[in-house]
Each structure stands twice: as structure tokens, then as C-alpha cells.
Design a protein around this motif. Structure first.
Motif, mmCIF file in Angstrom:
data_model
loop_
_atom_site.group_PDB
_atom_site.id
_atom_site.type_symbol
_atom_site.label_atom_id
_atom_site.label_comp_id
_atom_site.label_asym_id
_atom_site.label_seq_id
_atom_site.Cartn_x
_atom_site.Cartn_y
_atom_site.Cartn_z
ATOM 1 N N ALA A 245 -12.460 -10.066 71.927
ATOM 2 C CA ALA A 245 -12.532 -10.638 73.253
ATOM 3 C C ALA A 245 -12.760 -12.209 73.452
ATOM 4 N N GLN B 196 -14.805 1.667 74.951
ATOM 5 C CA GLN B 196 -13.609 1.712 75.799
ATOM 6 C C GLN B 196 -12.735 2.977 75.254
ATOM 7 N N PHE B 197 -12.230 2.693 73.574
ATOM 8 C CA PHE B 197 -11.501 3.562 73.031
ATOM 9 C C PHE B 197 -11.751 4.950 73.286
ATOM 10 N N TYR C 87 -15.508 -2.413 72.718
ATOM 11 C CA TYR C 87 -14.303 -1.858 72.333
ATOM 12 C C TYR C 87 -14.421 -0.450 71.774
ATOM 13 N N CYS C 88 -15.169 0.005 71.210
ATOM 14 C CA CYS C 88 -15.383 1.353 70.591
ATOM 15 C C CYS C 88 -15.801 2.355 71.984
ATOM 16 N N GLU D 193 -18.811 -7.265 71.272
ATOM 17 C CA GLU D 193 -17.470 -7.014 71.419
ATOM 18 C C GLU D 193 -17.120 -5.339 70.755
ATOM 19 N N MET E 12 -9.553 -5.917 70.134
ATOM 20 C CA MET E 12 -11.077 -6.175 69.872
ATOM 21 C C MET E 12 -11.869 -7.337 70.093
#
Length: 181
Positions: A72, A89-90, A86-87, A82, A70
Motif C-alpha cells: 500500500a 482482505q483476501f 491484505y491477508c 500491510e 499488497m
């Protein structure tokens, strides 16, 4: 078209990127509420201890690896940007992408095959010494590996990624760290 409003958590560029991802102002505000829960001190960054406290997990090699992914900027803290990226993307991963992510977390050697000791270590970190339906973690992992040996070549000390991906539905215990977070 939603307009950018000055905000201490994200810049106009962040807002543009979030909008390109399909996030509305309400979505961004929802992410901000969750982020603020992780960051009760108001520093506008999340460090690993705050992250783990919120997700109710202990610090270990797997949770540290997730946090590092997470992070980056590799500065041991998560900015709001970030966190959102990330959230998002997940949350937009398909089933096999999530399964592949869990495989990569466990495959600490990077060999492309999952060895029994790697999975034993991961299961111990995540579940302790006992797992449902087995007397020991080693026993459970051995049973999982034997059932995953789809080629019946008795190569049961390791599992190839393709076999792991095929069998994730049979062994939901393998997905625990993903769904815990």
C-alpha cells in the motif's frame, strides 16, 4: 476487551484497526508468526524476494502485480500492517471476488476482456510450457476460450469478465496463482 501491549511490529493504532476488523490478540499473534517466517532476518519488513521464496513462486509480472497490490505504501516492502490488512482482505473475499481478482491479474491490457495471448502468457508464467490435458499452453487456452464462449458468437479470441466469472468453476487451472499464495 483486549488491551494493547507494546509491540515492535505494530502500533496502538494498528491494534485498534485490527480489533475493529474482528481480530483477537491470538489472531494477531498468528499473523505475526507467519510474518516472521517471511522475514527470517528480522528486519520487520518483507521484500518481494522473501515473499516469493516463501510462497514458492518465481518473480514474474503476475507475482510482481500481487506484491504491488499488497504494498500500500508503494515502497517495495510490506510492513506487518500491510501484510495483515491484505491477508484479511483476501481471506474475507467471496468466491466471485476471488475470481474477479484473478481476471484482473491476467487482464494486463485493462480492457475488461481477457485476450487469448494474455491468458497464454499467464499460464506460461505459472505452469511452464505444458499443462495437464493438452499438448501445449496455447491448445489448453484455446479450448478454455471455446468452452467459455457462452454467447456462441464465435468471438473466441477474447472473454468478457462476466463469462470468465461464470466459468471459473469449470477451469480450476485459472485460479492457480490465487491458491498458490
Amino acid at each position: 476487551v483486549e488491551e494493547f501491549e507494546e509491540n515492535p511490529f505494530y502500533s496502538a493504532k494498528d491494534f485498534r484497526d485490527f480489533s475493529l476488523m474482528g481480530l483477537s490478540l491470538k489472531d494477531i499473534d498468528d499473523f505475526m508468526k507467519v510474518f516472521e517466517t517471511f522475514d527470517p532476518t528480522g528486519t520487520k519488513v518483507i521484500v518481494i524476494s522473501q515473499f516469493l521464496l516463501f510462497v514458492h513462486l518465481e518473480h514474474n509480472s503476475i507475482t510482481a502485480k500481487i506484491f504491488d497490490i499488497m504494498d500500500a505504501h508503494n515502497d517495495c516492502k510490506l510492513t506487518f500492517r500491510e501484510f495483515v490488512l491484505y491477508c484479511w482482505q483476501f481471506l474475507t473475499m467471496a468466491g466471485n471476488e476471488i475470481n474477479g481478482f484473478s481476471f484482473d491479474l491476467y487482464n494486463t491490457s485493462g480492457s475488461g476482456t481477457l485476450m487469448q495471448p494474455e491468458l497464454v502468457r499467464a499460464m506460461r508464467l505459472l505452469h511452464g510450457d505444458k499443462v495437464k490435458g493438452a499438448n501445449s499452453v496455447e491448445e489448453k487456452v484455446k479450448a478454455i476460450f471455446e468452452r467459455m464462449d457462452s454467447t456462441h458468437d464465435k468471438w473466441t479470441d477474447r472473454i468478457r469478465k462476466k463469462d470468465y466469472l461464470t466459468h471459473c468453476k469449470l477451469f480450476p487451472i485459472l485460479m492457480f496463482p490465487i491458491f498458490a499464495i
